[in-house]
Scaffold this active site. Structure first.
Site, PDB file in Angstrom:
ATOM      1  NE  ARG A 102      -3.841   0.543   1.748  1.00 19.90           N
ATOM      2  CZ  ARG A 102      -5.085   0.588   2.483  1.00 19.90           C
ATOM      3  NH1 ARG A 102      -5.334   1.450   3.542  1.00 19.90           N
ATOM      4  NH2 ARG A 102      -5.944  -0.103   2.098  1.00 19.90           N
ATOM      5  CG  HIS A 129      -8.360  -0.003  -2.900  1.00 22.06           C
ATOM      6  ND1 HIS A 129      -7.512  -1.057  -2.480  1.00 22.06           N
ATOM      7  CD2 HIS A 129      -9.151   0.441  -1.602  1.00 22.06           C
ATOM      8  CE1 HIS A 129      -7.800  -1.308  -1.244  1.00 22.06           C
ATOM      9  NE2 HIS A 129      -8.725  -0.722  -0.584  1.00 22.06           N
ATOM     10  CD  GLN A 132     -13.202  -2.044  -0.492  1.00 18.56           C
ATOM     11  OE1 GLN A 132     -12.385  -2.108   0.260  1.00 18.56           O
ATOM     12  NE2 GLN A 132     -14.256  -2.722  -0.283  1.00 18.56           N
ATOM     13  CG  ASP A 217     -13.494   6.290  -1.308  1.00 14.10           C
ATOM     14  OD1 ASP A 217     -13.676   6.096   0.042  1.00 14.10           O
ATOM     15  OD2 ASP A 217     -12.470   6.202  -1.883  1.00 14.10           O
ATOM     16  CB  CYS A 257     -14.026   1.017   0.103  1.00 12.98           C
ATOM     17  SG  CYS A 257     -13.404   2.591   0.067  1.00 12.98           S
ATOM     18  NE  ARG A 285     -10.262  -5.535   0.655  1.00 16.98           N
ATOM     19  CZ  ARG A 285      -9.371  -4.330   1.128  1.00 16.98           C
ATOM     20  NH1 ARG A 285     -10.208  -3.298   1.692  1.00 16.98           N
ATOM     21  NH2 ARG A 285      -8.325  -4.455   0.758  1.00 16.98           N
TER      22      ARG A 285
HETATM   23  N1  NVA Z   1      -9.956   6.468  -1.518  1.00 18.03           N
HETATM   24  C1  NVA Z   1      -9.595   6.311  -0.193  1.00 18.03           C
HETATM   25  C2  NVA Z   1      -9.975   4.864  -0.054  1.00 18.03           C
HETATM   26  C3  NVA Z   1      -9.705   4.110   1.210  1.00 18.03           C
HETATM   27  C4  NVA Z   1      -9.629   2.883   1.537  1.00 18.03           C
HETATM   28  C5  NVA Z   1      -8.332   6.640  -0.049  1.00 18.03           C
HETATM   29  O1  NVA Z   1      -7.278   6.500  -0.847  1.00 18.03           O
HETATM   30  O2  NVA Z   1      -7.928   6.962   1.287  1.00 18.03           O
HETATM   31  N1   CP Z   2     -11.112  -0.293   2.399  1.00 17.83           N
HETATM   32  C1   CP Z   2     -10.023  -0.251   3.047  1.00 17.83           C
HETATM   33  O1   CP Z   2      -9.076  -0.410   2.026  1.00 17.83           O
HETATM   34  O2   CP Z   2      -9.860  -0.048   4.227  1.00 17.83           O
HETATM   35  P1   CP Z   2      -8.547   0.352   4.939  1.00 17.83           P
HETATM   36  O3   CP Z   2      -8.023   1.353   4.831  1.00 17.83           O
HETATM   37  O4   CP Z   2      -8.884   0.101   6.536  1.00 17.83           O
HETATM   38  O5   CP Z   2      -7.571  -0.975   4.822  1.00 17.83           O
END
Ligand code: NVA
Ligand code: CP
Length: 299
Positions: A102, A129, A132, A217, A257, A285
């Site tokens: 990540r 992502h 997800q 989101d 998500c 997930r």
């Molecule tokens: N768009 C959000 C998704 C978090 C799971 C982010 O990147 O923070």
């Molecule tokens: N939806 C998701 O990826 O959640 P986290 O940021 O908690 O991993």
């Protein structure tokens, strides 16, 4: 060897099988059956951003599958002190069976994958992502059956999740309406690549008419915290509330998500209401990523 950097790394047929397998693995797990296809296998998990769901689901998946995982944060590894990504990729991948990352720029994960001798999994970048989406597609399948031919609306920011929804529209065969404020549209090249499946709107109401799934989101993603105020203003009018759900089909589902901000991108009434499947979506997930791990590193 395959990587999973975006949904396009797998064929539509592979993705379909993977979702079916996720549904099966969930049943096995619910029946308390022990299934350990990854005994002795190790997943390295590099997190340069926060996570609850992604970390817990990947760690639990590896434990339940009989393997193990290593949580690596930039604060405690040489990655955070500037060791080149190429060197880190060679070294880490020489000791484990898969690497989950990540991070910020998508190019970083591409570089890592280029120098990795084992499969690399995208656990969120600024651009995509895909993990997800596996969970979201499993959740739709379990509640409503095949998503092929259905209509989905994405309301809010043209962000990483939105980009993965665009990929999913093409790979799973649904139509995607995307409603964003002006200036927050998804990446033009990603839209162009799937233009037969995607339609852009600036009016969330017009985009929501007759859809089967409503998705949103956060307005400010990780790394955009300082834009929160500006974005709250830009996205006023883009909240998913009952008015939006009333424009969708009667049996439409709501997904997010998570983490969510009740009262911003979604009203409490919707996310905690009868059309919301966000808790199944989060749980999936685990099951969807088990199917992915089995596909990428199983015998
Ligand atoms: N768009 C959000 C998704 C978090 C799971 C982010 O990147 O923070
Ligand atoms: N939806 C998701 O990826 O959640 P986290 O940021 O908690 O991993």
């Amino acid at each position: 060897m395959k990587h999973f950097l975006t949904l396009k790394d797998l064929t539509p047929a592979e993705l379909k099988l993977l979702i079916q397998r996720a549904v099966e693995l969930k049943k096995l797990h619910q029946h308390g059956e022990i299934y350990q296809p990854l005994k002795g296998k190790v997943l390295a998990m590099i997190f340069e951003k926060s996570s609850t769901r992604t970390r817990v689901s990947f760690e639990s998946a590896m434990i339940q599958f009989g393997g193990g995982s290593i949580f690596l944060s930039p604060d405690d590894t040489q990655l955070g002190r500037g060791e080149p990504l190429e060197d880190s990729a060679r070294v880490i991948s020489s000791m484990v069976d898969a690497v989950m990352i990540r991070t910020f720029a998508h190019s970083k994960i591409e570089t890592f994958a280029k120098y990795s001798s084992v499969p690399v999994i995208n656990a969120l970048t600024d651009e995509f992502h895909p993990c997800q989406l596996l969970a979201d597609m499993q959740t739709y399948q379990e509640h409503r059956g095949d998503i092929k031919g259905k209509k989905v609306v994405w309301i809010g920011d043209g962000n990483n999740m939105c980009h993965s929804y665009i990929n999913a529209a093409e790979q799973f065969g649904f139509t995607l309406n995307i409603a964003t404020p002006e200036g927050y549209e998804p990446d033009a090249a990603i839209v162009e690549a799937s233009k037969a499946d995607v339609q852009l709107f600036n009016d969330p109401k017009a985009a929501s008419e007759g859809v089967d799934l409503v998705v949103t989101d956060v307005w400010a993603s990780m790394g955009q915290e300082e834009e929160q105020r500006k974005r709250e203003q830009a996205f006023a009018g883009f909240q998913v509330n009952q008015q939006i759900m009333d424009l969708a089909n009667k049996d439409a589902l709501f997904m997010h998500c998570l983490p969510a901000h009740r009262g911003e991108e979604v009203s409490a009434e919707v996310i905690d209401g009868p059309q919301s499947v966000v808790w199944d979506e989060a749980e999936n997930r685990l099951h969807a990523q088990k199917a992915l791990l089995e596909f990428l590193i199983g015998e």
